[in-house]
Design a protein around this motif. Structure first.
Motif: not given
Length: 451
Positions: A353-361, A367-377
């Motif tokens: 749940k944490f990894v899929a939240s804005t707190a992690c994303q 780091t710009t390694e990926v584009f996070p799934a959360i749109t604001t991230s």
């Protein structure tokens, strides 16, 4: 990071027989934890992403002192070989990075923990993710993951070779494609192709048998998905993979719209604009680009940092061309799965749940390694890329274009379908068959798997 399943990668036979193995842990309902200090094992296949998710792990443990996250990574082929054995033997990691190519079989064999009730209980907002991603991880009403990132496909090009050829890169934002003559996309490919005598593919006397620089190095080994090659063009041409997605049971690989697209790629080889299949397939388009022997490659946004920070080549990215039915790109992503046999379900859920939240994303975005799934991230990742001097807006524009993206097929029998389609399309690129004949036969074989 997401990718098509390589030709060399096959799901282990262990996963096919795993349904015979009783998994004692239940799937669904409330999660249970030990109550004491816990170390969760967490495995992924992208080594470059470990530092980003270690930042998340450190932040998580700071908030949850009794839970420590032990992160490790394994290269893609070995990752799945190991995992398919581990889920059967009961030694799988508590949480592992999952792919749409493998998730259906794990779910069918009750090897993943159903998080549906927990998502509802904790009011996880499924609407915060990039459109289409949340529904990828549901089977038979049960949810097995939350979106972590997304990727789209673009065209990376060598800026020096484009300048040398006298091609205007500003035109790439508007280039077009069709299977008949390739549109302005093929014209650019031809202009960027140079033979040993310095003649372009558009010049009289061009020698297709003695090419110094190819206009494009296609990704030939993309199996049943075509993610980084024919997928976007075929769908823009009117191709549809299957009757429904996810979990359809009738494929349409015999669609003439796909055959036209595959034949167009084969035509690039015949014209000398792309490397012969038998010379490039073992290397991959990346190696040809890095050697300076190709001006362009079609590749995913997960390579943005690698390519645009290159110390040896000046590279830039353009969107895929606009096809007969507008511009289309596959959009894909990954999730984290909780192993059904873990003894620490509650702790594993808290981590997932944490990894899929804005707190992690948000941390991952920096780091710009990926584009996070959360749109604001994801928006924050775009800002971070720009601050580092990288223009990756073509990928983001594609992702935000309503109706411009599609999901890759998610069904059972992915490994067998991949092998069948890889062999069929390879035969076309090798000049052993035309696409209509090869794909029609392959489609019959694919659909027989669902009977």
């Amino acid at each position: 990071m997401s990718k098509s399943v390589p030709k060399s990668v096959r799901i282990s036979a262990a996963i096919a027989s795993a349904s015979l193995v009783a998994v004692t842990a239940g799937c669904g309902g409330g999660a249970k934890g030990s109550g004491g200090p816990v170390t969760l094992t967490y495995v992924m296949w992208a080594d470059n992403q470990v530092p980003a998710y270690q930042r998340c792990a450190d932040a998580f443990t700071k908030k949850n002192p009794n839970i420590t996250i032990k992160i490790s990574s394994v290269a893609w082929p070995q990752y799945w070989q190991n995992l398919t054995t581990q889920v059967v033997s009961g030694t799988a990691p508590d949480v592992f990075r999952d792919s749409v190519a493998y998730f259906p079989q794990f779910a069918a064999n009750n090897q993943l923990f159903d998080i549906s009730d927990l998502v509802k209980r904790d009011n996880v907002d499924l609407g915060q993710y990039q459109n289409g991603l949340a529904g990828m991880w549901v089977r038979d009403g049960k949810r097995y993951g939350l979106p972590l990132d997304w990727d789209t496909i673009g065209v990376f090009y060598n800026k020096d070779l484009v300048t040398k050829a006298g091609v205007n890169p500003a035109d790439f934002a508007r280039w077009t494609w069709d299977p008949q003559d390739g549109g302005s996309f093929e014209k650019a490919i031809a202009a960027l192709t140079v033979d040993d005598e310095g003649r372009k593919g558009t010049d009289p006397g061009f020698d297709k048998n003695h090419v110094k620089v190819y206009g494009i190095a296609p990704d030939y080994n993309t199996g049943a998905l075509g993610q980084t090659s024919w997928a976007g063009l075929a769908v823009s041409n009117g191709f549809k993979y299957l009757d429904k997605n996810p979990f359809g049971s009738r494929y349409f690989y015999d669609d003439p719209k796909l055959a036209e697209t595959v034949d167009w790629f084969a035509g690039l080889i015949k014209k000398g604009y792309a490397p012969p299949y038998d010379k490039q397939s073992a290397l991959g388009g990346d190696a040809v680009l890095q050697s300076g022997k190709a001006a362009m490659v079609m590749a995913g946004s997960w390579l943005s940092k690698t390519y645009l920070d290159s110390k040896t080549l000046k590279l830039a990215v353009a969107p895929l061309p606009v096809g007969p039915q507008r511009r289309k790109t596959p959009i894909n992503g990954v999730s984290d799965a909780i192993y059904a046999g873990t003894k620490h379900k509650d702790e594993a859920w808290q981590w997932v749940k944490f990894v899929a939240s804005t707190a992690c994303q948000d941390l991952v975005a920096d780091t710009t390694e990926v584009f996070p799934a959360i749109t604001t991230s994801s928006d924050k990742a775009l800002v971070a890329h720009a601050a580092a001097g990288r223009d990756v807006e073509p990928f983001v524009d594609e992702a935000k274009d309503p109706g411009g993206t599609f999901l890759l097929p998610i069904t059972d029998n992915a490994d067998k379908i991949n092998e069948i389609m890889d062999n069929a399309i390879s035969s076309v690129y090798l000049g052993k068959s035309d696409a209509k004949t090869a794909l029609t036969a392959a489609n019959t074989e694919v659909n027989a798997l669902f009977k």
